[in-house]
Design a protein around this motif. Sequence first.
Motif, PDB file in Angstrom:
ATOM      1  N   MET A   1       1.303   5.947  37.192  1.00 31.95           N
ATOM      2  CA  MET A   1       2.183   6.955  37.468  1.00 31.95           C
ATOM      3  C   MET A   1       2.987   6.781  36.459  1.00 31.95           C
ATOM      4  O   MET A   1       3.550   7.173  35.514  1.00 31.95           O
ATOM      5  CB  MET A   1       3.232   5.764  38.044  1.00 31.95           C
ATOM      6  CG  MET A   1       4.325   6.348  39.324  1.00 31.95           C
ATOM      7  SD  MET A   1       4.934   5.424  39.866  1.00 31.95           S
ATOM      8  CE  MET A   1       6.937   5.395  39.528  1.00 31.95           C
ATOM      9  N   VAL A   2       3.586   8.395  36.784  1.00 27.78           N
ATOM     10  CA  VAL A   2       4.150   9.660  36.075  1.00 27.78           C
ATOM     11  C   VAL A   2       5.418  10.075  37.177  1.00 27.78           C
ATOM     12  O   VAL A   2       5.543  10.813  38.198  1.00 27.78           O
ATOM     13  CB  VAL A   2       3.467  11.105  36.028  1.00 27.78           C
ATOM     14  CG1 VAL A   2       4.381  11.893  34.850  1.00 27.78           C
ATOM     15  CG2 VAL A   2       1.729  10.998  34.518  1.00 27.78           C
ATOM     16  N   VAL A   3       6.781  10.009  36.358  1.00 24.82           N
ATOM     17  CA  VAL A   3       7.645  10.455  36.221  1.00 24.82           C
ATOM     18  C   VAL A   3       7.980  11.215  35.903  1.00 24.82           C
ATOM     19  O   VAL A   3       8.327  11.322  34.626  1.00 24.82           O
ATOM     20  CB  VAL A   3       8.948   9.164  36.267  1.00 24.82           C
ATOM     21  CG1 VAL A   3      10.201   9.188  37.279  1.00 24.82           C
ATOM     22  CG2 VAL A   3       8.296   7.799  37.133  1.00 24.82           C
ATOM     23  N   ASP A   4       9.136  12.792  36.136  1.00 23.31           N
ATOM     24  CA  ASP A   4       9.412  13.382  35.408  1.00 23.31           C
ATOM     25  C   ASP A   4      10.068  14.975  36.937  1.00 23.31           C
ATOM     26  O   ASP A   4       9.781  14.926  37.619  1.00 23.31           O
ATOM     27  CB  ASP A   4       8.274  13.656  35.116  1.00 23.31           C
ATOM     28  CG  ASP A   4       8.621  15.207  34.024  1.00 23.31           C
ATOM     29  OD1 ASP A   4       9.591  16.308  34.258  1.00 23.31           O
ATOM     30  OD2 ASP A   4       8.431  15.360  32.511  1.00 23.31           O
ATOM     31  N   ASP A   5      10.849  15.120  36.800  1.00 24.30           N
ATOM     32  CA  ASP A   5      11.548  15.784  37.549  1.00 24.30           C
ATOM     33  C   ASP A   5      11.334  17.481  37.726  1.00 24.30           C
ATOM     34  O   ASP A   5      11.515  18.054  38.365  1.00 24.30           O
ATOM     35  CB  ASP A   5      12.656  16.105  37.902  1.00 24.30           C
ATOM     36  CG  ASP A   5      14.050  16.719  36.351  1.00 24.30           C
ATOM     37  OD1 ASP A   5      12.957  15.960  35.640  1.00 24.30           O
ATOM     38  OD2 ASP A   5      14.665  16.583  36.785  1.00 24.30           O
ATOM     39  N   HIS A   6      10.024  17.373  36.828  1.00 24.46           N
ATOM     40  CA  HIS A   6       9.786  18.925  36.661  1.00 24.46           C
ATOM     41  C   HIS A   6       8.176  18.855  37.104  1.00 24.46           C
ATOM     42  O   HIS A   6       7.170  18.148  36.384  1.00 24.46           O
ATOM     43  CB  HIS A   6      10.103  19.850  35.074  1.00 24.46           C
ATOM     44  CG  HIS A   6      11.116  20.213  34.969  1.00 24.46           C
ATOM     45  ND1 HIS A   6      11.878  18.951  33.749  1.00 24.46           N
ATOM     46  CD2 HIS A   6      11.473  20.914  34.856  1.00 24.46           C
ATOM     47  CE1 HIS A   6      12.929  19.363  33.470  1.00 24.46           C
ATOM     48  NE2 HIS A   6      13.602  21.026  34.231  1.00 24.46           N
ATOM     49  N   PRO A   7       7.788  19.487  38.495  1.00 23.65           N
ATOM     50  CA  PRO A   7       6.734  19.572  39.117  1.00 23.65           C
ATOM     51  C   PRO A   7       5.645  20.436  38.192  1.00 23.65           C
ATOM     52  O   PRO A   7       4.712  19.831  38.019  1.00 23.65           O
ATOM     53  CB  PRO A   7       7.506  20.588  40.584  1.00 23.65           C
ATOM     54  CG  PRO A   7       8.444  20.278  40.589  1.00 23.65           C
ATOM     55  CD  PRO A   7       9.249  20.670  39.299  1.00 23.65           C
ATOM     56  N   ILE A   8       5.645  21.115  37.682  1.00 24.12           N
ATOM     57  CA  ILE A   8       4.256  21.976  36.286  1.00 24.12           C
ATOM     58  C   ILE A   8       4.350  21.108  35.209  1.00 24.12           C
ATOM     59  O   ILE A   8       3.850  20.080  35.490  1.00 24.12           O
ATOM     60  CB  ILE A   8       5.359  23.514  36.264  1.00 24.12           C
ATOM     61  CG1 ILE A   8       5.225  24.434  37.033  1.00 24.12           C
ATOM     62  CG2 ILE A   8       4.058  23.197  35.174  1.00 24.12           C
ATOM     63  CD1 ILE A   8       5.564  25.862  36.784  1.00 24.12           C
ATOM     64  N   TRP A   9       4.992  20.101  34.780  1.00 21.83           N
ATOM     65  CA  TRP A   9       5.316  19.305  33.842  1.00 21.83           C
ATOM     66  C   TRP A   9       4.260  18.167  34.036  1.00 21.83           C
ATOM     67  O   TRP A   9       3.410  17.619  34.174  1.00 21.83           O
ATOM     68  CB  TRP A   9       6.339  18.780  33.119  1.00 21.83           C
ATOM     69  CG  TRP A   9       6.426  18.124  31.951  1.00 21.83           C
ATOM     70  CD1 TRP A   9       6.316  16.861  31.844  1.00 21.83           C
ATOM     71  CD2 TRP A   9       5.805  18.430  30.905  1.00 21.83           C
ATOM     72  NE1 TRP A   9       6.164  16.256  30.630  1.00 21.83           N
ATOM     73  CE2 TRP A   9       5.590  17.141  29.908  1.00 21.83           C
ATOM     74  CE3 TRP A   9       5.787  19.433  29.313  1.00 21.83           C
ATOM     75  CZ2 TRP A   9       5.116  17.016  28.338  1.00 21.83           C
ATOM     76  CZ3 TRP A   9       4.901  19.625  28.344  1.00 21.83           C
ATOM     77  CH2 TRP A   9       5.203  17.814  27.939  1.00 21.83           C
ATOM     78  N   ARG A  10       5.426  17.707  35.373  1.00 20.22           N
ATOM     79  CA  ARG A  10       4.418  16.386  35.629  1.00 20.22           C
ATOM     80  C   ARG A  10       3.246  16.453  36.162  1.00 20.22           C
ATOM     81  O   ARG A  10       2.664  15.560  36.209  1.00 20.22           O
ATOM     82  CB  ARG A  10       5.370  15.852  36.907  1.00 20.22           C
ATOM     83  CG  ARG A  10       5.414  14.846  37.859  1.00 20.22           C
ATOM     84  CD  ARG A  10       5.368  14.517  39.216  1.00 20.22           C
ATOM     85  NE  ARG A  10       5.635  15.436  39.540  1.00 20.22           N
ATOM     86  CZ  ARG A  10       7.110  16.334  40.624  1.00 20.22           C
ATOM     87  NH1 ARG A  10       8.199  15.731  40.058  1.00 20.22           N
ATOM     88  NH2 ARG A  10       6.812  16.749  41.496  1.00 20.22           N
ATOM     89  N   ASP A  11       2.555  17.679  37.410  1.00 20.90           N
ATOM     90  CA  ASP A  11       0.860  17.624  37.462  1.00 20.90           C
ATOM     91  C   ASP A  11       0.606  17.984  36.508  1.00 20.90           C
ATOM     92  O   ASP A  11      -1.138  17.402  36.388  1.00 20.90           O
ATOM     93  CB  ASP A  11       1.342  19.171  38.595  1.00 20.90           C
ATOM     94  CG  ASP A  11       1.850  18.592  39.992  1.00 20.90           C
ATOM     95  OD1 ASP A  11       2.235  17.685  40.034  1.00 20.90           O
ATOM     96  OD2 ASP A  11       2.252  19.661  40.534  1.00 20.90           O
ATOM     97  N   GLY A  12       0.825  18.742  35.026  1.00 18.51           N
ATOM     98  CA  GLY A  12      -0.009  19.061  33.943  1.00 18.51           C
ATOM     99  C   GLY A  12      -0.419  17.792  33.361  1.00 18.51           C
ATOM    100  O   GLY A  12      -1.529  17.586  33.086  1.00 18.51           O
ATOM    101  N   VAL A  13       0.356  17.103  33.316  1.00 14.54           N
ATOM    102  CA  VAL A  13       0.016  15.160  32.790  1.00 14.54           C
ATOM    103  C   VAL A  13      -0.737  14.438  33.646  1.00 14.54           C
ATOM    104  O   VAL A  13      -1.251  14.269  32.870  1.00 14.54           O
ATOM    105  CB  VAL A  13       1.768  14.814  32.034  1.00 14.54           C
ATOM    106  CG1 VAL A  13       1.724  13.516  31.880  1.00 14.54           C
ATOM    107  CG2 VAL A  13       2.332  15.714  31.080  1.00 14.54           C
TER     108      VAL A  13
END
Length: 209
Positions: A1-13
């Motif tokens: 699971m990836v937790v990050d509030d920046h959608p572009i970064w989160r989706d990229g990871v």
Amino acid sequence: MVVDDHPIWRDGVARDLTDEGFEVVATADGVGSAGRRAGAVTPDVVLMDMQLPDGTGADATTAVLEVSPSTRVLVLSASDERDDVLEAVKAGASGYLVKSSSKAELVDAVRATAEGKAVFTPGLAGLILGEYRRMSAEPDPGHLRPSLTDRETEVLRHVAKGLSAKQIATRLALSHRTVENHVQATLRKLQLGNRVELTRYAIEHGLDG
């Protein structure tokens, strides 16, 4: 699971990990959603940002481990500040990478975290070791268990007395599985390998009384 509030970064990871053969079972953008989704999908590994809109990555790590004690949390943060690193580890994170790490380093770190290894960006491991040495010299045992919940401490006291998980479950009116989850979470937080080391730790810190 990836937790990050920046959608572009989160989706990229998430995409990078999927390309490497990992299954990304969920994503989250804050402390609240991280806890809810971890409880629903019980991920093996959570990649955790430290700066979230409704709290810190340490708060989110605590929330995740409360609902999914077997999950391992790997922080992936832009910050390499000492306080952030220590806060994350005390909350139960297994490792800490900075976002300047390469894709290959990230992939290797996720694999290692899944295998139960502690992974830190070079330079941070020494910081953690130094802090644990400092804490071990503290006379107050409360400083030695900064990340244990009251229930985990209670279970640890019974482990120190030589009781089995089944006996502890009976005594505390818990299920056997719940007791085992607390034991595993405590082993991870204290960086110990097995119940023998856990018992020794508890006795050394006066928890067998």
